[in-house]
Design a protein around this motif. Structure first.
Motif, PDB file in Angstrom:
ATOM      1  N   TRP A 105     -69.404 -37.372  -2.383  1.00  0.00           N
ATOM      2  CA  TRP A 105     -69.165 -38.812  -2.042  1.00  0.00           C
ATOM      3  C   TRP A 105     -68.935 -38.870  -0.551  1.00  0.00           C
ATOM      4  CZ3 TRP A 105     -69.268 -43.583  -3.772  1.00  0.00           C
ATOM      5  CH2 TRP A 105     -68.541 -44.332  -3.216  1.00  0.00           C
ATOM      6  N   ALA A 106     -68.220 -37.905   0.230  1.00  0.00           N
ATOM      7  CA  ALA A 106     -68.319 -37.910   1.704  1.00  0.00           C
ATOM      8  C   ALA A 106     -69.552 -37.868   2.094  1.00  0.00           C
ATOM      9  CB  ALA A 106     -67.238 -36.731   1.884  1.00  0.00           C
ATOM     10  N   PHE A 107     -70.366 -36.968   1.851  1.00  0.00           N
ATOM     11  CA  PHE A 107     -71.629 -36.866   2.358  1.00  0.00           C
ATOM     12  C   PHE A 107     -72.526 -38.155   1.980  1.00  0.00           C
ATOM     13  CE2 PHE A 107     -71.058 -32.415   2.542  1.00  0.00           C
ATOM     14  CZ  PHE A 107     -71.984 -32.053   3.634  1.00  0.00           C
ATOM     15  N   GLN A 108     -72.374 -38.941   0.863  1.00  0.00           N
ATOM     16  CA  GLN A 108     -72.908 -40.109   0.302  1.00  0.00           C
ATOM     17  C   GLN A 108     -72.405 -41.253   1.874  1.00  0.00           C
ATOM     18  OE1 GLN A 108     -74.989 -41.138  -1.600  1.00  0.00           O
ATOM     19  NE2 GLN A 108     -74.867 -39.854  -3.470  1.00  0.00           N
ATOM     20  N   GLU A 109     -71.352 -41.142   1.874  1.00  0.00           N
ATOM     21  CA  GLU A 109     -70.703 -42.087   3.081  1.00  0.00           C
ATOM     22  C   GLU A 109     -70.814 -41.518   4.441  1.00  0.00           C
ATOM     23  OE1 GLU A 109     -69.206 -45.155   1.844  1.00  0.00           O
ATOM     24  OE2 GLU A 109     -70.557 -44.481   0.359  1.00  0.00           O
ATOM     25  N   ARG A 110     -71.375 -40.485   4.558  1.00  0.00           N
ATOM     26  CA  ARG A 110     -71.338 -39.950   6.038  1.00  0.00           C
ATOM     27  C   ARG A 110     -69.787 -39.592   6.532  1.00  0.00           C
ATOM     28  NH1 ARG A 110     -76.948 -42.476   8.611  1.00  0.00           N
ATOM     29  NH2 ARG A 110     -78.328 -41.765   6.931  1.00  0.00           N
ATOM     30  N   ASP A 111     -68.980 -39.621   5.408  1.00  0.00           N
ATOM     31  CA  ASP A 111     -67.689 -39.218   6.233  1.00  0.00           C
ATOM     32  C   ASP A 111     -67.369 -37.699   6.258  1.00  0.00           C
ATOM     33  OD1 ASP A 111     -64.928 -39.042   6.743  1.00  0.00           O
ATOM     34  OD2 ASP A 111     -64.424 -40.634   5.085  1.00  0.00           O
ATOM     35  N   TYR A 112     -68.019 -37.248   7.132  1.00  0.00           N
ATOM     36  CA  TYR A 112     -67.747 -35.519   7.363  1.00  0.00           C
ATOM     37  C   TYR A 112     -66.530 -35.285   7.527  1.00  0.00           C
ATOM     38  CZ  TYR A 112     -72.644 -36.636   7.418  1.00  0.00           C
ATOM     39  OH  TYR A 112     -74.129 -37.159   7.493  1.00  0.00           O
ATOM     40  N   MET A 113     -65.598 -35.850   8.026  1.00  0.00           N
ATOM     41  CA  MET A 113     -64.156 -35.627   8.331  1.00  0.00           C
ATOM     42  C   MET A 113     -63.469 -35.313   6.765  1.00  0.00           C
ATOM     43  SD  MET A 113     -61.727 -34.346  10.007  1.00  0.00           S
ATOM     44  CE  MET A 113     -62.187 -34.706  11.843  1.00  0.00           C
ATOM     45  N   ARG A 114     -63.824 -36.228   5.912  1.00  0.00           N
ATOM     46  CA  ARG A 114     -63.351 -36.128   4.489  1.00  0.00           C
ATOM     47  C   ARG A 114     -63.841 -35.071   3.963  1.00  0.00           C
ATOM     48  NH1 ARG A 114     -63.397 -40.813  -0.184  1.00  0.00           N
ATOM     49  NH2 ARG A 114     -62.758 -39.607  -1.920  1.00  0.00           N
ATOM     50  N   ALA A 115     -65.105 -34.696   4.070  1.00  0.00           N
ATOM     51  CA  ALA A 115     -65.979 -33.611   3.564  1.00  0.00           C
ATOM     52  C   ALA A 115     -65.095 -32.366   4.162  1.00  0.00           C
ATOM     53  CB  ALA A 115     -67.276 -33.710   3.862  1.00  0.00           C
ATOM     54  N   ALA A 116     -64.977 -32.206   5.145  1.00  0.00           N
ATOM     55  CA  ALA A 116     -63.931 -30.934   5.640  1.00  0.00           C
ATOM     56  C   ALA A 116     -62.810 -30.756   5.185  1.00  0.00           C
ATOM     57  CB  ALA A 116     -64.120 -31.086   7.218  1.00  0.00           C
ATOM     58  N   LYS A 117     -62.175 -31.892   5.134  1.00  0.00           N
ATOM     59  CA  LYS A 117     -60.610 -31.807   4.541  1.00  0.00           C
ATOM     60  C   LYS A 117     -60.689 -31.618   3.083  1.00  0.00           C
ATOM     61  CE  LYS A 117     -58.540 -35.075   7.993  1.00  0.00           C
ATOM     62  NZ  LYS A 117     -58.049 -36.398   7.950  1.00  0.00           N
ATOM     63  N   SER A 118     -61.643 -31.840   2.306  1.00  0.00           N
ATOM     64  CA  SER A 118     -61.772 -31.459   0.935  1.00  0.00           C
ATOM     65  C   SER A 118     -62.092 -29.910   0.855  1.00  0.00           C
ATOM     66  CB  SER A 118     -62.966 -32.259   0.219  1.00  0.00           C
ATOM     67  OG  SER A 118     -62.623 -33.565   0.208  1.00  0.00           O
ATOM     68  N   HIS A 119     -63.045 -29.105   1.810  1.00  0.00           N
ATOM     69  CA  HIS A 119     -63.007 -27.831   1.678  1.00  0.00           C
ATOM     70  C   HIS A 119     -61.795 -27.001   2.002  1.00  0.00           C
ATOM     71  CE1 HIS A 119     -67.329 -28.638   1.913  1.00  0.00           C
ATOM     72  NE2 HIS A 119     -67.671 -27.444   1.647  1.00  0.00           N
ATOM     73  N   PHE A 120     -60.996 -27.678   3.027  1.00  0.00           N
ATOM     74  CA  PHE A 120     -59.877 -27.114   3.642  1.00  0.00           C
ATOM     75  C   PHE A 120     -58.737 -27.198   2.344  1.00  0.00           C
ATOM     76  CE2 PHE A 120     -61.673 -26.822   7.472  1.00  0.00           C
ATOM     77  CZ  PHE A 120     -60.881 -25.808   8.227  1.00  0.00           C
ATOM     78  N   LYS A 121     -58.758 -28.491   1.545  1.00  0.00           N
ATOM     79  CA  LYS A 121     -57.546 -28.698   0.859  1.00  0.00           C
ATOM     80  C   LYS A 121     -57.736 -27.684  -0.576  1.00  0.00           C
ATOM     81  CE  LYS A 121     -57.982 -32.495  -1.809  1.00  0.00           C
ATOM     82  NZ  LYS A 121     -58.062 -34.109  -1.885  1.00  0.00           N
ATOM     83  N   ALA A 122     -59.178 -27.273  -0.884  1.00  0.00           N
ATOM     84  CA  ALA A 122     -59.524 -26.605  -2.009  1.00  0.00           C
ATOM     85  C   ALA A 122     -59.256 -25.200  -1.458  1.00  0.00           C
ATOM     86  CB  ALA A 122     -60.768 -26.802  -2.534  1.00  0.00           C
ATOM     87  N   GLY A 123     -58.860 -24.706  -0.415  1.00  0.00           N
ATOM     88  CA  GLY A 123     -58.735 -23.489   0.145  1.00  0.00           C
ATOM     89  C   GLY A 123     -59.923 -22.661   0.309  1.00  0.00           C
ATOM     90  N   TYR A 124     -60.927 -23.291   0.377  1.00  0.00           N
ATOM     91  CA  TYR A 124     -62.339 -22.652   0.497  1.00  0.00           C
ATOM     92  C   TYR A 124     -62.627 -21.968   2.151  1.00  0.00           C
ATOM     93  CZ  TYR A 124     -63.528 -24.527  -3.963  1.00  0.00           C
ATOM     94  OH  TYR A 124     -63.679 -24.565  -5.483  1.00  0.00           O
ATOM     95  N   VAL A 125     -61.813 -22.848   3.151  1.00  0.00           N
ATOM     96  CA  VAL A 125     -61.919 -22.437   4.397  1.00  0.00           C
ATOM     97  C   VAL A 125     -60.567 -22.249   4.980  1.00  0.00           C
ATOM     98  CG1 VAL A 125     -62.657 -23.185   6.664  1.00  0.00           C
ATOM     99  CG2 VAL A 125     -63.789 -24.014   4.717  1.00  0.00           C
ATOM    100  N   PRO A 126     -60.437 -20.959   5.589  1.00  0.00           N
ATOM    101  CA  PRO A 126     -59.090 -20.443   6.175  1.00  0.00           C
ATOM    102  C   PRO A 126     -58.535 -21.733   6.924  1.00  0.00           C
ATOM    103  CG  PRO A 126     -60.668 -18.888   6.487  1.00  0.00           C
ATOM    104  CD  PRO A 126     -61.463 -19.920   6.117  1.00  0.00           C
ATOM    105  N   GLY A 127     -57.139 -21.957   6.619  1.00  0.00           N
ATOM    106  CA  GLY A 127     -56.391 -22.892   7.241  1.00  0.00           C
ATOM    107  C   GLY A 127     -56.196 -22.751   8.848  1.00  0.00           C
ATOM    108  N   ASP A 128     -56.412 -21.491   9.313  1.00  0.00           N
ATOM    109  CA  ASP A 128     -56.509 -21.505  10.807  1.00  0.00           C
ATOM    110  C   ASP A 128     -57.625 -21.885  11.432  1.00  0.00           C
ATOM    111  OD1 ASP A 128     -57.977 -19.403   9.700  1.00  0.00           O
ATOM    112  OD2 ASP A 128     -56.958 -17.915  11.137  1.00  0.00           O
ATOM    113  N   ARG A 129     -58.687 -22.312  10.772  1.00  0.00           N
ATOM    114  CA  ARG A 129     -59.879 -22.781  11.538  1.00  0.00           C
ATOM    115  C   ARG A 129     -59.758 -24.220  11.640  1.00  0.00           C
ATOM    116  NH1 ARG A 129     -63.345 -18.420  11.498  1.00  0.00           N
ATOM    117  NH2 ARG A 129     -64.113 -19.478  13.285  1.00  0.00           N
ATOM    118  N   SER A 130     -60.767 -24.890  12.600  1.00  0.00           N
ATOM    119  CA  SER A 130     -60.673 -26.378  13.173  1.00  0.00           C
ATOM    120  C   SER A 130     -61.228 -27.319  12.058  1.00  0.00           C
ATOM    121  CB  SER A 130     -61.517 -26.200  14.494  1.00  0.00           C
ATOM    122  OG  SER A 130     -61.441 -27.699  14.777  1.00  0.00           O
ATOM    123  N   VAL A 131     -60.587 -28.212  11.450  1.00  0.00           N
ATOM    124  CA  VAL A 131     -61.171 -29.112  10.619  1.00  0.00           C
ATOM    125  C   VAL A 131     -62.311 -29.833  11.303  1.00  0.00           C
ATOM    126  CG1 VAL A 131     -60.561 -31.104   9.066  1.00  0.00           C
ATOM    127  CG2 VAL A 131     -58.977 -29.306   9.143  1.00  0.00           C
TER     128      VAL A 131
END
Length: 515
Positions: A328-354
């Motif tokens: 959905w975020a890609f559909q809306e070109r909302d890349y910040m939301r897409a990035a936050k979803s990765h972090f919220k799911a724990g797929y990206v380490p929390g110390d990296r830059s959203v």
């Protein structure tokens, strides 16, 4: 020692076949080999000069795997689900690996049926066609008719296939064990884990009752879906090496000329393939994962019928929510939301830059927006995604590997039907509907009830912890500032647990009103 020599001889043949088909790059990419392996490679390569250019590597490896036999075809299909190991480009090529072999005799098929079902073939199927209509590495399909006049498809396992696979899988395990002992690269790629995954998959496919169960479950979840269905299983004529299901008269999805001659809308079929896959993955969490043209027929009214349920995928609700949010975020070109979803799911380490991760996702997605599939390279896109996730220390998610492979396959299938189809546009209605269902009022109320239940379940632990704290205070004289007590009490606020119970009751009321 004798077993080791047999395994070594088998792999000498493997290396020879790879060299003969120009797939030697697969050996070169293993990196520096220990001297015993180098010696075996040198000896195996001598009688097979072969070509070793860089063009069409995937196609040459696919040809070599076909030549090596059924177990190697399955190995290639397994590696297609691991782009983190073989690379995205090669994973796409291996994803198209077709599992086709010459058929065995009708007499042999009859013998397997009678052994497993315990009745003569003529009593089970008064009409049985000895000529197979399709043949693969594990089984082949015959058309038959039952006493009550139903046409059925009878899938029969190859005689001796279990023994053949056991021999080859033992050889794979032996090679993987030694590779991990001698090669850091093999340890990094977890060679023994790959072989174990392959063994588990083959064990499931060798028992046709499990494939029948998979078809039955998918049929139940897709009942009522317009223009898509799964054939019904005949459980009375199904056993470990025999599976019987209703016969489907239809046009193979690969037969474009006949589809056109019969007036089928290929663009509509392409969109249906994409949308059905997303519904299965996100809504049901259970999806058909062998999405090549040979596994679909189109009936006269345009209904898409799925076949071959040996490879299925599952997705838990958390992963499905993650997938929907990302798409959905890609559909809306909302890349910040897409990035936050990765972090919220724990797929990206929390110390990296959203923000940096959002920018990286933008760089991947923007070039493909509003473009037809024919102008998009799924391999290139996956290569960028894996390079990005590696740069951000994102670990490979096992539950998403099958999904990633299937998404590449469904994109390829859709683009073959109609190169003009746009994957994003085709998927949008499904994603919108599912997100509305998941984040609507009723779904939120259900989630509130679930969370309240979890809170209630934690009460005994909280009570025990409180009792231990009071005992310690009495024993050791734990001081508590009066202002802390006043702050904890608060100005006439309801107790947190009371608020949770009220929330649960309100949620239950909403659910009752909406049901």
């Amino acid at each position: 020692m004798l077993a080791a020599l047999r395994h070594a001889a088998r792999f000498a043949r493997v290396l020879w076949v790879l060299k003969r088909h120009g797939a030697w790059f697969a050996v070169r990419r293993l990196g520096p080999l220990p001297w015993p392996a180098r010696l075996l490679v040198s000896l195996a390569a001598l009688p097979a000069p072969g070509r070793d250019d860089e063009a069409d590597e995937g196609k040459r490896l696919v040809a070599a795997l076909h030549a090596l036999g059924p177990a190697y075809v399955k190995l290639g299909q397994t590696l297609a689900t691991r782009p983190d190991i073989v690379g995205p480009g090669l994973a796409v090529e291996l994803g198209a690996l077709q599992d086709r072999l010459p058929p065995f005799s009708g007499e042999a098929a009859r013998k397997v049926i009678e052994e497993d079902l315990g009745q003569p073939v003529d009593s089970l199927f008064p009409r049985f066609d000895d000529r197979a209509v399709a043949a693969a590495s594990i089984a082949q399909v015959h058309k038959a008719r039952t006493a009550d006049g139903r046409d059925v498809a009878v899938k029969v396992a190859r005689p001796g296939i279990r023994t053949q696979f056991a021999r080859d899988l033992d050889a794979f395990a032996w090679a993987a064990k030694w590779a991990e002992r001698l090669s850091p690269e093999a340890r990094r790629l977890r060679a023994t884990d790959v072989v174990e995954t392959l063994r588990e998959g083959v064990e499931r496919e060798l028992d046709l009752r499990l494939e029948a169960a998979a078809a039955s479950e998918l049929r139940e979840t897709m009942l009522g879906e317009p223009h898509y269905r799964v054939p019904e299983i005949d459980w009375h004529r199904t056993a470990r090496r025999v599976m019987t299901m209703e016969w489907i008269d239809g046009t193979p999805l690969s037969d474009m000329a006949t589809l056109d001659a019969r007036g089928h809308d290929r663009h509509a079929l392409a969109e249906r393939v994409v949308q059905i896959f997303l519904k299965q993955a996100m809504r049901d969490g259970y999806f058909h994962a062998d999405l090549h043209q040979g596994n679909f027929l189109v009936e006269a009214d345009g209904t898409l019928v799925a076949l071959d349920f040996g490879i299925m995928g599952r997705l838990d609700r958390e992963s499905a929510l993650y997938l929907a949010e990302i798409l959905w975020a890609f559909q809306e070109r909302d890349y910040m939301r897409a990035a936050k979803s990765h972090f919220k799911a724990g797929y990206v380490p929390g110390d990296r830059s959203v923000a940096d991760f959002a920018m990286a996702l933008r760089a991947i997605a923007e070039p493909v927006h509003d473009r037809p599939v024919e102008e998009i390279s799924a391999g290139d896109m996956l290569a960028q995604l894996f390079a990005t996730t590696a740069a951000f220390d994102m670990e490979t998610q096992p539950q998403l590997l099958m999904l990633q492979r299937s998404m590449v396959m469904v994109e390829g299938l859709a683009s073959t039907l109609d190169p003009r189809v746009n994957l994003w546009a085709s998927s949008r209605p499904v994603i919108e509907s599912w997100i509305r269902d998941q984040y609507g009022l009723e779904a939120q109320a259900a989630d509130t009830l679930i969370e309240a239940g979890r809170s209630i379940g934690r009460l005994p632990d909280l009570a025990r912890a409180g009792a231990r704290l009071l005992e310690r205070a009495e024993r050791d004289g734990l001081p508590i500032d009066p202002r802390s007590l006043a702050a904890l009490k608060g100005p006439d606020r309801p107790h947190p647990m009371t608020a949770g119970v009220i929330g649960a009751l309100v949620g239950a009321l909403i659910v009752l009103l909406l049901s």
